[in-house]
Structure formats: C-alpha cells, structure tokens
Design an enzyme around this catalytic site. Structure first.
Site, PDB file in Angstrom:
ATOM      1  N   CYS A  44       0.852  -1.194   0.000  1.00 32.74           N
ATOM      2  CA  CYS A  44       0.000   0.000   0.000  1.00 32.74           C
ATOM      3  C   CYS A  44       0.891   1.248   0.000  1.00 32.74           C
ATOM      4  O   CYS A  44       2.022   1.221   0.469  1.00 32.74           O
ATOM      5  CB  CYS A  44      -0.896  -0.010   1.234  1.00 32.74           C
ATOM      6  SG  CYS A  44      -2.045   1.386   1.307  1.00 32.74           S
ATOM      7  N   ASP A  46       0.520   3.744   1.769  1.00 30.47           N
ATOM      8  CA  ASP A  46       0.463   4.325   3.120  1.00 30.47           C
ATOM      9  C   ASP A  46       1.860   4.780   3.588  1.00 30.47           C
ATOM     10  O   ASP A  46       2.825   4.024   3.515  1.00 30.47           O
ATOM     11  CB  ASP A  46      -0.098   3.284   4.091  1.00 30.47           C
ATOM     12  CG  ASP A  46      -0.460   3.904   5.416  1.00 30.47           C
ATOM     13  OD1 ASP A  46      -1.663   3.934   5.746  1.00 30.47           O
ATOM     14  OD2 ASP A  46       0.453   4.361   6.134  1.00 30.47           O
ATOM     15  N   ARG A  48       3.179   5.117   6.343  1.00 35.55           N
ATOM     16  CA  ARG A  48       3.797   4.478   7.520  1.00 35.55           C
ATOM     17  C   ARG A  48       4.494   3.171   7.180  1.00 35.55           C
ATOM     18  O   ARG A  48       5.101   2.550   8.037  1.00 35.55           O
ATOM     19  CB  ARG A  48       2.717   4.243   8.597  1.00 35.55           C
ATOM     20  CG  ARG A  48       2.123   5.535   9.128  1.00 35.55           C
ATOM     21  CD  ARG A  48       0.831   5.288   9.854  1.00 35.55           C
ATOM     22  NE  ARG A  48      -0.207   4.799   8.938  1.00 35.55           N
ATOM     23  CZ  ARG A  48      -1.445   4.493   9.294  1.00 35.55           C
ATOM     24  NH1 ARG A  48      -1.798   4.600  10.567  1.00 35.55           N
ATOM     25  NH2 ARG A  48      -2.319   4.060   8.406  1.00 35.55           N
ATOM     26  N   HIS A 100      -1.712  -4.005   5.010  1.00 44.21           N
ATOM     27  CA  HIS A 100      -1.491  -3.604   6.407  1.00 44.21           C
ATOM     28  C   HIS A 100      -2.837  -3.450   7.106  1.00 44.21           C
ATOM     29  O   HIS A 100      -3.800  -2.961   6.504  1.00 44.21           O
ATOM     30  CB  HIS A 100      -0.661  -2.314   6.486  1.00 44.21           C
ATOM     31  CG  HIS A 100      -1.362  -1.106   5.947  1.00 44.21           C
ATOM     32  ND1 HIS A 100      -1.954  -0.167   6.755  1.00 44.21           N
ATOM     33  CD2 HIS A 100      -1.597  -0.700   4.668  1.00 44.21           C
ATOM     34  CE1 HIS A 100      -2.499   0.769   5.998  1.00 44.21           C
ATOM     35  NE2 HIS A 100      -2.304   0.470   4.727  1.00 44.21           N
ATOM     36  N   CYS A 103      -5.931  -0.519   6.999  1.00 44.76           N
ATOM     37  CA  CYS A 103      -5.722   0.153   5.704  1.00 44.76           C
ATOM     38  C   CYS A 103      -6.890   1.096   5.366  1.00 44.76           C
ATOM     39  O   CYS A 103      -8.047   0.666   5.300  1.00 44.76           O
ATOM     40  CB  CYS A 103      -5.549  -0.891   4.604  1.00 44.76           C
ATOM     41  SG  CYS A 103      -5.266  -0.167   2.970  1.00 44.76           S
TER      42      CYS A 103
HETATM   43 CO    CO Z   1      -3.360   1.143   3.112  1.00 44.06          CO
END
Ligand code: CO
Length: 211
Positions: A44, A46, A48, A100, A103
């Site tokens: 992803c 994302d 993090r 993750h 999400c």
């Molecule tokens: Co995500």
C-alpha cells in the site's frame, strides 16, 4: 515521524552522503552497480510502511511497487509493467503482496461512500468484499471487518498474480514464489498469510491458463 522542510531534506542528504562515505568510501560505486533484487514487493502507498525497514533490507535488495491498498488489477499497465520487468528481466525469486491492518483504502471501500475518481479503484476491493460477503457481514466491529478484508484482499491479489502471463511462465519454470503478508503497525509484526502458490495455481490454472 517528523515534518522536514525542503531545505532540511537537502541538508540531510549531504549529511547522509558523508555518513555513507565515512562507513564505506565505495558505497556509491557499489550502489550504482547493483540492482539484482530477489524480491518484488507490492504494498500500500500508506506513508507508515517502510519496505526496507520491514524486510530488514538494503538499497538494491527489493524492487517495489505501491498503490492504494496493494491492488493488482490485471489490466493496470503500471503494475503489469513492474511485474514484467521484475519477473522477466530482473528475474526476482519472490513476489510479496503486503497489506497492512487498518488500511484506509480498504476501510473506505467498505463504507460505500462516493469517492469520486477513486470509485473504480475502490471497486476492485469491493469485488473482494463481494466474494466473501457472508464471512465479512458476520463481523460486527468495523475495525475487525476491515482487518479481515485486508487479509482477504492480499490473498485475492496473490490470485490475480497467477492470472498474469509472465507470472504463469515463471511458475511453470519453478523459479518464483508468491507470498501474502500483512504488516501490523500496532506491533511492527509481519504476519504471513501462508499463500500456497502451488496449491492455488493448481486449482485455478485451468481457468486462467494463457500460456
Ligand atoms: Co493502506
């Protein structure tokens, strides 16, 4: 996590170069030469998620593709190009699909909100929801439901890999394995969903075989 200004980023870059050269004067000579990663990592977008940190790897070890909720649409030229280059040219030995927990993309897909231009992309995740509607609707907590759909989405994207010609060929030649993982940000733990490449490919290849 800390916000850095553009000026700070460039200052840090100079500092980082110095640190690398102090530790190994040939660091950039080696970095320039080396690109034989054994892993293709699809995760992803994302902020993090740090693939190198999660996999304890160095620059040059992992070929990376990222998008919202680590989706692998079999008509997406971007992901198909990355897979082609990784599998046919670099000849990676492993493809990892890493989702993750928590999400945002998966959570939004569950919400059925109109997200404008994002709707078609979220539709891919909603397709996974439809396939597992019974199991997911039995989960009352939205967070638990999201996390289960995160897992199911990873497994479905592993299946999507099997539909791609370059991957089918590599599987036939027994030179690649597919892995489905989920990163848990609350603990830092990497969860292996134990996607059984051989078993799944064996079950669906009669439908998707394009070799
Ligand atoms: Co995500």
């Amino acid at each position: 996590m800390s916000y850095k200004s553009i000026k700070q980023i460039f200052e840090h870059n100079e500092q980082w170069i110095e640190e690398q050269l102090n530790a190994d004067s040939l660091y950039f000579v080696k970095l320039h030469k080396r690109q034989i990663p054994k892993y293709l990592f699809i995760s992803c977008s994302d902020s993090r998620i740090s693939p190198e940190a999660i996999m304890f790897s160095e620059p040059g070890d992992v070929f990376i593709h990222r998008n919202i909720a680590n989706v692998i649409p079999v008509n997406d030229l971007n992901v198909l190009s990355v897979i082609n280059y990784a599998v046919v040219h670099i000849k990676v030995k492993h493809i990892v699909v890493c989702g993750h927990y928590g999400c945002g993309g998966v959570k939004t897909a569950i919400s059925t909100t109109d997200m404008g231009i994002l709707n078609p992309w979220l539709g891919y995740i909603r397709d996974v929801y439809r396939l597992h509607k019974k199991e997911l609707n039995a989960i009352k907590s939205i967070d638990e439901k999201t996390n289960r759909l995160v897992e199911l989405n990873v497994l479905e994207q592993c299946i999507n890999l099997v539909k791609i010609k370059d991957v089918q060929k590599a599987l036939l030649e027994k030179r690649i394995r597919i892995h489905g993982w989920v990163f848990d940000m609350q603990t830092g733990k990497l969860v292996n969903l134990k996607f059984n490449t051989k078993k799944v490919a064996g079950e669906i290849i009669d439908i998707y075989n394009i070799l």
